[in-house]
Design a protein around this motif. Structure first.
Motif, mmCIF file in Angstrom:
data_model
loop_
_atom_site.group_PDB
_atom_site.id
_atom_site.type_symbol
_atom_site.label_atom_id
_atom_site.label_comp_id
_atom_site.label_asym_id
_atom_site.label_seq_id
_atom_site.Cartn_x
_atom_site.Cartn_y
_atom_site.Cartn_z
ATOM 1 N N THR A 1 9.390 5.744 -11.455
ATOM 2 C CA THR A 1 9.920 5.458 -10.116
ATOM 3 C C THR A 1 8.832 5.608 -9.060
ATOM 4 O O THR A 1 8.701 4.774 -8.150
ATOM 5 N N GLU A 2 7.998 6.658 -9.182
ATOM 6 C CA GLU A 2 6.924 6.882 -8.221
ATOM 7 C C GLU A 2 5.862 5.800 -8.317
ATOM 8 O O GLU A 2 5.334 5.325 -7.301
ATOM 9 N N VAL A 3 5.542 5.394 -9.545
ATOM 10 C CA VAL A 3 4.549 4.328 -9.742
ATOM 11 C C VAL A 3 5.021 3.040 -9.070
ATOM 12 O O VAL A 3 4.273 2.366 -8.357
ATOM 13 N N LEU A 4 6.304 2.701 -9.297
ATOM 14 C CA LEU A 4 6.853 1.479 -8.715
ATOM 15 C C LEU A 4 6.854 1.552 -7.188
ATOM 16 O O LEU A 4 6.533 0.580 -6.501
ATOM 17 N N LYS A 5 7.203 2.739 -6.672
ATOM 18 C CA LYS A 5 7.261 2.924 -5.219
ATOM 19 C C LYS A 5 5.877 2.718 -4.596
ATOM 20 O O LYS A 5 5.725 1.984 -3.601
ATOM 21 N N TYR A 6 4.851 3.379 -5.152
ATOM 22 C CA TYR A 6 3.519 3.259 -4.593
ATOM 23 C C TYR A 6 2.943 1.851 -4.764
ATOM 24 O O TYR A 6 2.247 1.331 -3.880
ATOM 25 N N ALA A 7 3.257 1.222 -5.902
ATOM 26 C CA ALA A 7 2.764 -0.139 -6.136
ATOM 27 C C ALA A 7 3.344 -1.098 -5.096
ATOM 28 O O ALA A 7 2.627 -1.935 -4.529
ATOM 29 N N ASN A 8 4.645 -0.962 -4.841
ATOM 30 C CA ASN A 8 5.289 -1.813 -3.841
ATOM 31 C C ASN A 8 4.739 -1.539 -2.446
ATOM 32 O O ASN A 8 4.530 -2.465 -1.651
ATOM 33 N N THR A 9 4.497 -0.249 -2.154
ATOM 34 C CA THR A 9 3.965 0.116 -0.843
ATOM 35 C C THR A 9 2.569 -0.463 -0.637
ATOM 36 O O THR A 9 2.257 -1.031 0.425
ATOM 37 N N ILE A 10 1.710 -0.334 -1.648
ATOM 38 C CA ILE A 10 0.343 -0.870 -1.556
ATOM 39 C C ILE A 10 0.370 -2.374 -1.359
ATOM 40 O O ILE A 10 -0.346 -2.932 -0.509
ATOM 41 N N ASN A 11 1.208 -3.064 -2.132
ATOM 42 C CA ASN A 11 1.311 -4.526 -2.000
ATOM 43 C C ASN A 11 1.790 -4.927 -0.615
ATOM 44 O O ASN A 11 1.272 -5.870 0.000
ATOM 45 N N GLN A 12 2.787 -4.211 -0.107
ATOM 46 C CA GLN A 12 3.330 -4.521 1.203
ATOM 47 C C GLN A 12 2.280 -4.305 2.310
ATOM 48 O O GLN A 12 2.121 -5.140 3.194
ATOM 49 N N LEU A 13 1.573 -3.188 2.240
ATOM 50 C CA LEU A 13 0.552 -2.899 3.244
ATOM 51 C C LEU A 13 -0.592 -3.907 3.188
ATOM 52 O O LEU A 13 -1.100 -4.350 4.230
#
Length: 392
Positions: A112-124
């Motif tokens: 869950t944390e990996v997915l969250k950070y991956a999505n955040t990095i992509n969005q930023l």
């Protein structure tokens, strides 16, 4: 899970080194190959620092200043001559390198944390790319405004001289028609998009770039026409001074050599018997040689361009530019120095040709007291030989 923001900061140097390496290796980012290491790096450290601060959620009073520095990437790239797709490819490579380097840190957390950070990095990254491209568009628009001002001033000068240059006025109007219509058409399209507040940045960039290309072509044509007009009106003044011919020819050759990338062409310079100094106008002499070598490059896909400079006798010296290009037929050779005449005038001439380069050369040669001769065979190449007096 580790603080990804802190992990990013600690690995910034590694990310930058790897990113610059893959950018230089990418065949679709030609502009990067012409820049020094520092220029390619540009504002990337600020981009990564800004991204890390957002990931760590530690925004402070410095964040606004940091953001301004990190998002100047597109502005600097516009100044460096990048096109829009090169910027997009740079960020695509940054995304790949970023995830590759941070992979061990990301995998230390739960799924869950990996997915969250991956999505955040992509969005930023998507937001940074969008703002960077916006800065790129702003820079291009400013460049377009400057070009428009130049066109206005040049057009005013053209109007002043048009009374002295009526002979080719109808032909000139025809040559100006297509690029001018292109500028007007694309300007209208861009205006409609801005009024409707569309967010299609990619299309906006393409439109602006095509407008700039058309405007630059138009400006080049007008400037060449004005040059011809000044000669016709006898308003070209010479600045006579002792000139180091070998140094001048060498400098022009160096510039030409840097522009033959992508072609299988060897540029050969022979000034072994050139006069040490001649009394002439260095600017006009450089203009003659530049036009002749540019013409040789334009019509030569592979082979050799040879530039020869030598003394003839106590009163004359010679400059010759030969190529192994397409060559010029005998019937065309009779018209080659006429204004607006282009080789292949039936429609298959090169798009950047204005038909004024050799006409300007002929008038400059005459102004410097010289004579120009052409020898050419179809399929074998051409040689332009100019003979000048040692003193005008």
């Amino acid at each position: 899970m580790k603080d990804i923001g802190k992990a990013l900061i600690s690995k910034t140097d590694v990310i930058i080194e790897e990113w610059i390496k893959v950018v230089r290796q990418n065949e679709d980012i030609e502009s990067a190959k012409k820049l020094a290491y520092k220029s390619v790096r540009n504002s990337l450290p600020y981009v990564l620092e800004y991204l890390a601060s957002l990931l760590s959620e530690q925004l402070d009073d410095q964040s606004c200043k940091l953001e301004q520095k990190s998002l100047k990437h597109g502005l600097v790239r516009a100044e460096q001559g990048y096109d829009s797709m090169e910027i997009v490819r740079e960020y695509a490579l940054l995304r790949q390198v970023l995830f590759s380097v941070l992979e061990p840190d990301l995998l230390s957390g739960t799924a869950t944390e990996v997915l969250k950070y991956a999505n955040t990095i992509n969005q930023l990254l998507d937001e940074i790319i969008a703002i960077s491209l916006e800065r790129y568009i702003e820079a291009r628009l400013q460049e377009l405004e400057k070009l428009q001002d130049q066109l206005i001033l040049t057009n005013q000068e053209l109007n002043r001289l048009v009374g002295m240059q009526k002979e080719e006025l109808s032909h000139l109007a025809h040559e100006l028609k297509n690029p001018l219509n292109s500028i007007i058409g694309f300007s209208t399209l861009l205006l409609q998009q801005q009024r409707s507040q569309t967010q299609n940045s990619s299309l906006n960039i393409q439109v602006i770039e095509r407008m700039l290309n058309s405007g630059q072509q138009l400006l080049r044509l007008i400037n060449n026409t004005l040059e011809i007009s000044r000669y016709e009106a006898g308003k070209v003044e010479l600045n006579l001074e002792p000139v180091d011919v070998r140094a001048l020819v060498s400098n022009v050759t160096e510039i030409v050599t840097s522009s033959v990338r992508g072609k299988d062409i060897e540029v050969v310079l022979d000034c072994s018997t050139a006069p040490e100094r001649v009394l002439t106008d260095s600017l006009r002499l450089q203009q003659i040689l530049t036009n002749l070598t540019s013409n040789a490059l334009r019509y030569t896909e592979s082979g050799t361009i040879r530039i020869i400079c030598q003394s003839r006798d106590r009163r004359q010296w010679m400059l010759a530019v030969s190529d192994t290009g397409k060559g010029i037929s005998p019937e065309v050779q009779e018209k080659i120095f006429e204004p607006y005449f282009r080789v292949g005038s039936q429609g298959n001439y090169l798009p950047q040709s204005t038909g004024l380069g050799l006409a300007i050369v002929a008038k400059l040669v005459k102004l410097l007291g010289g004579e120009i001769q052409l020898e050419s065979k179809l399929g074998e190449g051409s040689t332009f030989t100019v003979t000048f007096p040692l003193e005008i």
